[in-house]
Design a protein around this motif. Structure first.
Motif, PDB file in Angstrom:
ATOM      1  N   LYS A 136       0.833  -1.216   0.000  1.00 46.52           N
ATOM      2  CA  LYS A 136       0.000   0.000   0.000  1.00 46.52           C
ATOM      3  C   LYS A 136       0.863   1.261   0.000  1.00 46.52           C
ATOM      4  CE  LYS A 136      -3.983  -2.002   2.393  1.00 46.52           C
ATOM      5  NZ  LYS A 136      -4.699  -2.060   3.657  1.00 46.52           N
ATOM      6  N   SER A 137       1.851   1.293   0.879  1.00 48.98           N
ATOM      7  CA  SER A 137       2.646   2.525   0.953  1.00 48.98           C
ATOM      8  C   SER A 137       3.534   2.685  -0.279  1.00 48.98           C
ATOM      9  CB  SER A 137       3.464   2.583   2.242  1.00 48.98           C
ATOM     10  OG  SER A 137       4.251   1.433   2.369  1.00 48.98           O
ATOM     11  N   TRP A 138       4.094   1.579  -0.777  1.00 46.90           N
ATOM     12  CA  TRP A 138       4.950   1.673  -1.957  1.00 46.90           C
ATOM     13  C   TRP A 138       4.141   2.085  -3.199  1.00 46.90           C
ATOM     14  CZ3 TRP A 138       8.524   3.063  -4.797  1.00 46.90           C
ATOM     15  CH2 TRP A 138       8.778   2.526  -6.064  1.00 46.90           C
ATOM     16  N   LYS A 139       2.951   1.517  -3.334  1.00 48.87           N
ATOM     17  CA  LYS A 139       2.130   1.876  -4.506  1.00 48.87           C
ATOM     18  C   LYS A 139       1.728   3.348  -4.444  1.00 48.87           C
ATOM     19  CE  LYS A 139       3.150  -1.100  -6.437  1.00 48.87           C
ATOM     20  NZ  LYS A 139       3.743  -1.242  -7.797  1.00 48.87           N
ATOM     21  N   SER A 140       1.543   3.857  -3.233  1.00 52.33           N
ATOM     22  CA  SER A 140       1.222   5.287  -3.087  1.00 52.33           C
ATOM     23  C   SER A 140       2.397   6.140  -3.555  1.00 52.33           C
ATOM     24  CB  SER A 140       0.906   5.633  -1.629  1.00 52.33           C
ATOM     25  OG  SER A 140      -0.251   4.955  -1.244  1.00 52.33           O
ATOM     26  N   VAL A 141       3.584   5.741  -3.151  1.00 50.54           N
ATOM     27  CA  VAL A 141       4.781   6.489  -3.585  1.00 50.54           C
ATOM     28  C   VAL A 141       4.931   6.377  -5.098  1.00 50.54           C
ATOM     29  CG1 VAL A 141       7.321   6.519  -3.486  1.00 50.54           C
ATOM     30  CG2 VAL A 141       5.998   6.256  -1.392  1.00 50.54           C
ATOM     31  N   ASN A 197       1.604  15.368 -15.598  1.00 53.97           N
ATOM     32  CA  ASN A 197       2.225  14.236 -16.310  1.00 53.97           C
ATOM     33  C   ASN A 197       2.189  12.972 -15.471  1.00 53.97           C
ATOM     34  OD1 ASN A 197       2.780  15.528 -18.662  1.00 53.97           O
ATOM     35  ND2 ASN A 197       4.980  15.614 -18.412  1.00 53.97           N
ATOM     36  N   SER A 198       2.465  13.133 -14.193  1.00 55.82           N
ATOM     37  CA  SER A 198       2.493  11.963 -13.312  1.00 55.82           C
ATOM     38  C   SER A 198       1.104  11.336 -13.193  1.00 55.82           C
ATOM     39  CB  SER A 198       3.012  12.385 -11.938  1.00 55.82           C
ATOM     40  OG  SER A 198       2.822  11.359 -11.025  1.00 55.82           O
ATOM     41  N   LEU A 199       0.077  12.170 -13.030  1.00 54.93           N
ATOM     42  CA  LEU A 199      -1.289  11.647 -12.904  1.00 54.93           C
ATOM     43  C   LEU A 199      -1.704  10.913 -14.182  1.00 54.93           C
ATOM     44  CD1 LEU A 199      -3.115  14.624 -11.114  1.00 54.93           C
ATOM     45  CD2 LEU A 199      -2.529  12.404 -10.128  1.00 54.93           C
ATOM     46  N   ILE A 200      -1.370  11.507 -15.329  1.00 50.76           N
ATOM     47  CA  ILE A 200      -1.755  10.887 -16.602  1.00 50.76           C
ATOM     48  C   ILE A 200      -1.022   9.560 -16.797  1.00 50.76           C
ATOM     49  CG2 ILE A 200      -1.581  11.119 -19.117  1.00 50.76           C
ATOM     50  CD1 ILE A 200      -2.161  14.096 -18.788  1.00 50.76           C
ATOM     51  N   ILE A 241      -3.480   2.881  -5.179  1.00 51.51           N
ATOM     52  CA  ILE A 241      -3.187   3.879  -6.223  1.00 51.51           C
ATOM     53  C   ILE A 241      -4.371   4.843  -6.378  1.00 51.51           C
ATOM     54  CG2 ILE A 241      -2.757   4.185  -8.696  1.00 51.51           C
ATOM     55  CD1 ILE A 241      -1.272   1.410  -8.545  1.00 51.51           C
ATOM     56  N   ILE A 242      -5.574   4.277  -6.399  1.00 51.35           N
ATOM     57  CA  ILE A 242      -6.767   5.136  -6.528  1.00 51.35           C
ATOM     58  C   ILE A 242      -6.835   6.097  -5.332  1.00 51.35           C
ATOM     59  CG2 ILE A 242      -9.306   5.139  -6.522  1.00 51.35           C
ATOM     60  CD1 ILE A 242      -9.143   2.400  -8.000  1.00 51.35           C
ATOM     61  N   ASP A 243      -6.552   5.569  -4.136  1.00 54.21           N
ATOM     62  CA  ASP A 243      -6.568   6.421  -2.937  1.00 54.21           C
ATOM     63  C   ASP A 243      -5.568   7.564  -3.053  1.00 54.21           C
ATOM     64  OD1 ASP A 243      -8.582   5.526  -1.317  1.00 54.21           O
ATOM     65  OD2 ASP A 243      -7.373   3.902  -0.444  1.00 54.21           O
ATOM     66  N   THR A 244      -4.427   7.268  -3.628  1.00 55.22           N
ATOM     67  CA  THR A 244      -3.402   8.323  -3.766  1.00 55.22           C
ATOM     68  C   THR A 244      -3.907   9.430  -4.687  1.00 55.22           C
ATOM     69  OG1 THR A 244      -1.738   6.614  -3.501  1.00 55.22           O
ATOM     70  CG2 THR A 244      -0.970   8.748  -4.310  1.00 55.22           C
ATOM     71  N   HIS A 245      -4.537   9.043  -5.796  1.00 57.34           N
ATOM     72  CA  HIS A 245      -5.101  10.059  -6.705  1.00 57.34           C
ATOM     73  C   HIS A 245      -6.131  10.911  -5.953  1.00 57.34           C
ATOM     74  CE1 HIS A 245      -3.772   8.865 -10.919  1.00 57.34           C
ATOM     75  NE2 HIS A 245      -3.149   8.022 -10.118  1.00 57.34           N
ATOM     76  N   LEU A 246      -6.930  10.244  -5.124  1.00 59.07           N
ATOM     77  CA  LEU A 246      -7.945  10.986  -4.360  1.00 59.07           C
ATOM     78  C   LEU A 246      -7.291  11.926  -3.349  1.00 59.07           C
ATOM     79  CD1 LEU A 246     -10.658   8.212  -3.826  1.00 59.07           C
ATOM     80  CD2 LEU A 246     -11.026  10.408  -4.960  1.00 59.07           C
ATOM     81  N   ARG A 247      -6.202  11.462  -2.749  1.00 60.00           N
ATOM     82  CA  ARG A 247      -5.514  12.330  -1.773  1.00 60.00           C
ATOM     83  C   ARG A 247      -4.856  13.528  -2.445  1.00 60.00           C
ATOM     84  NH1 ARG A 247      -1.635   8.564   0.080  1.00 60.00           N
ATOM     85  NH2 ARG A 247      -0.725  10.192   1.350  1.00 60.00           N
TER      86      ARG A 247
END
Lengths: 319, 259
Positions: A63-68, A183-186, A231-237
């Motif tokens: 979870k934490s690595w995928k967020s990074v 760019n990162s989000l896309i 990953i979805i949570d990170t986009h939301l954050r």
């Protein structure tokens, strides 16, 4: 008038600066620090032979690595860090069969420091195989796991140190922060949808109609959906209203309300669809895929509109 | 330019047409032309679908912006050269383009004496050239792209304006040295294009390279005096400008069919 304009410009700058600083602190640095906390916990669980706890710690680490990884912009801020994620994660990179290689290493009596010479041997994917398919009670397997976690911790530390070092170049350079973030989000939304979902569900162009759960990112440990949710949570954050200011706050201040609202709606839909998938069965991932495909489209539309390149071009319409 | 030129009947017709054209563009042209934004998105999606997502690293923001601005300028100018040439070469299209060449005197407003059909074609040209270039650059560099500008104006427009490009439709004879006229169209070269003698030369917008390469260039020093306007007397009123090209091209079509 000039004073008023100056004041307005400085207020805009301070607001942008504040949002970017808050995004950096609450997402980038927080997640980077979390990976170090999680890898240390995992190392301790392996050292104490607590296999079940180690597996739980591994899920936390995913979870934490995928967020990074989902918002990895360090390579854009400092070229030296472009390849660091490859040292940690080999998903969708080459066709190397590390399982066979690790099996050989376990069977051999070669010094592990020499045997584990490849970066791919010390990735999260190698660790998954060791934790879920091999017996940690075997000393050589345990030693391999500890070498991997040690190397991963070093890489996570490098990432955190790198981010701390280049913080100013992100927070104080709004145009750069903008293109790096967008760019990162896309890029991440494409990889999330096409690689992590489409390829397994047989919905991507490459594997259309040929679903195969074995293509999932964490097929061995059945944590692929967990990774997708992180990953979805990170986009939301990054975009959704939080206790802290983030990129959504900044984008809204520039009038991108509709784009942000649409993106959040699709992310929330995707999160709901992801939670309905049981046992990492990607045959049930059509709704998730479609929802994230729309997200990718919204990110791009927003980008094209934001750039306004077409309105600044030579507008001559005759001769 | 003298008061006599500004108040010439041809110039006054240009002013009236300029106002009318604003409404025509808003009501008829803009709704019909697909936008560069749509072409950009289509190009981008096509590339992602067929060649997978990619991102080029190793260039700074300013380098990418400079590459984008240059590519856009060159592609746009190239497409402009060819559409302009086609307007001269295909008889039916020439009937519409004659409107622009019918001006007896040139003022900067003559630039807008363009028949709506030509506006439409130039709108498609613009959407296609700008859209494809933007789509390719967004595919390669994402949000790094942007236009290099000075005071909010595209750097090339700014430079060419300083070099007198806005005076191409005027009687002010700004000529460049021959060497430079191989690269850039001088205002006088464009005035030659508006002469009754050489309307099928110097099609270029900003760059003269295309005229040089495709054999349509003529240099300032080769033409001493100019008489403006093609020999057409039927564009004296706004309705002439709007409807005569349709009637002429209808007659032309009739002739072709009869053959």
């Amino acid at each position: 008038m000039k004073i008023l304009l100056g004041l307005l410009l400085s207020m805009t700058f301070i607001f942008a600066n504040e949002s970017l600083n808050s995004l950096y602190e609450n997402v980038i640095l927080k997640d980077s620090k979390q990976t170090i906390i999680d890898i240390k916990k995992l190392t301790n669980s392996i050292k104490s032979d607590n296999i079940e706890t180690a597996k739980k710690d591994f899920v936390a680490l995913i979870k934490s690595w995928k967020s990074v990884e989902a918002f990895y912009i360090l390579g854009d801020l400092d070229d030296d860090f472009l390849d660091t994620p490859r040292y940690l994660d080999m998903y969708h990179q080459g066709n190397e069969d590390i399982k066979a290689q690790l099996d050989l290493i376990i069977k051999s009596d070669e010094d592990l420091k020499i045997a584990l010479y490849k970066n791919s041997h010390k990735t999260i994917n190698a660790l998954e195989y060791i934790l879920y398919k091999k017996d940690l009670k075997n000393k050589r397997v345990k030693d391999i796991a500890l070498i991997i976690t040690k190397k991963m911790q070093e890489n996570f530390q490098d990432i955190l140190d790198g981010y701390i070092k280049v913080k100013k170049s992100f927070v104080e350079d709004e145009p750069k922060a903008n293109y790096v973030t967008v760019n990162s989000l896309i890029e991440n939304s494409y990889k999330l949808n096409e690689w992590r979902i489409g390829n397994s569900a047989g919905l991507s162009k490459k594997y259309l109609g040929k679903a195969d759960n074995r293509r999932a990112e964490y097929y061995i440990s059945k944590n692929s959906i967990t990774a997708i949710e992180a990953i979805i949570d990170t986009h939301l954050r990054i975009l959704d209203t939080q206790k802290y200011k983030n990129y959504g706050t900044l984008a809204r201040s520039y009038g991108a309300n509709k784009a942000i609202d649409d993106a959040i709606a699709h992310l929330k839909d995707a999160k709901r669809y992801a939670s309905q998938i049981k046992n990492d069965n990607f045959a049930e991932a059509t709704n998730l895929y479609n929802s994230l495909k729309k997200l990718f489209y919204i990110y791009n539309i927003t980008l094209i509109e934001k750039l306004q390149v077409t309105s600044k071009i030579l507008d001559a319409d005759g001769d | 330019m003298s008061k006599k030129l500004w108040l010439h009947s041809s110039a006054i017709l240009d002013y009236k047409y300029y106002v009318l054209a604003i409404f025509i563009k808003a009501l008829l042209i803009i709704p019909l032309v697909f936008s560069a934004k749509e072409v950009t998105l289509f190009t981008y999606e096509y590339l992602v679908e067929n060649f997978e997502y990619t991102r080029v690293h190793g260039f700074s923001h300013i380098q990418v912006m400079f590459m984008f601005t240059c590519t856009l300028f060159i592609v746009s100018d190239f497409s402009r050269y060819w559409l302009h040439r086609i307007m001269h070469s295909i008889p039916i299209l020439w009937e519409f383009h004659k409107v622009h060449h019918s001006a007896k005197v040139l003022t900067p407003i003559t630039f807008y004496r363009i028949h709506p059909i030509e506006n439409l074609l130039f709108g498609f040209r613009y959407a296609l050239s700008a859209g494809v270039v933007s789509g390719v650059f967004i595919y390669l560099f994402g949000a790094m792209i942007g236009v290099v500008d000075i005071l909010g104006v595209n750097i090339f427009l700014f430079i060419f304006s300083l070099a007198g490009s806005n005076l191409r439709h005027s009687h002010i004879k700004i000529k460049y040295h021959n060497v430079l006229e191989n690269l850039f169209i001088s205002p006088y070269q464009h005035q030659i294009h508006h002469s009754s003698k050489y309307p099928h030369k110097n099609y270029g917008g900003y760059l003269a390279i295309w005229d040089k390469v495709f054999g349509t260039i003529i240099y300032s020093k080769e033409v001493k005096t100019i008489r403006f306007g093609v020999a057409v007397e039927s564009f004296q009123t706004l309705s002439n400008i709007l409807f005569t090209p349709f009637i002429s091209s209808y007659k032309l079509l009739g002739k072709y069919n009869a053959k």
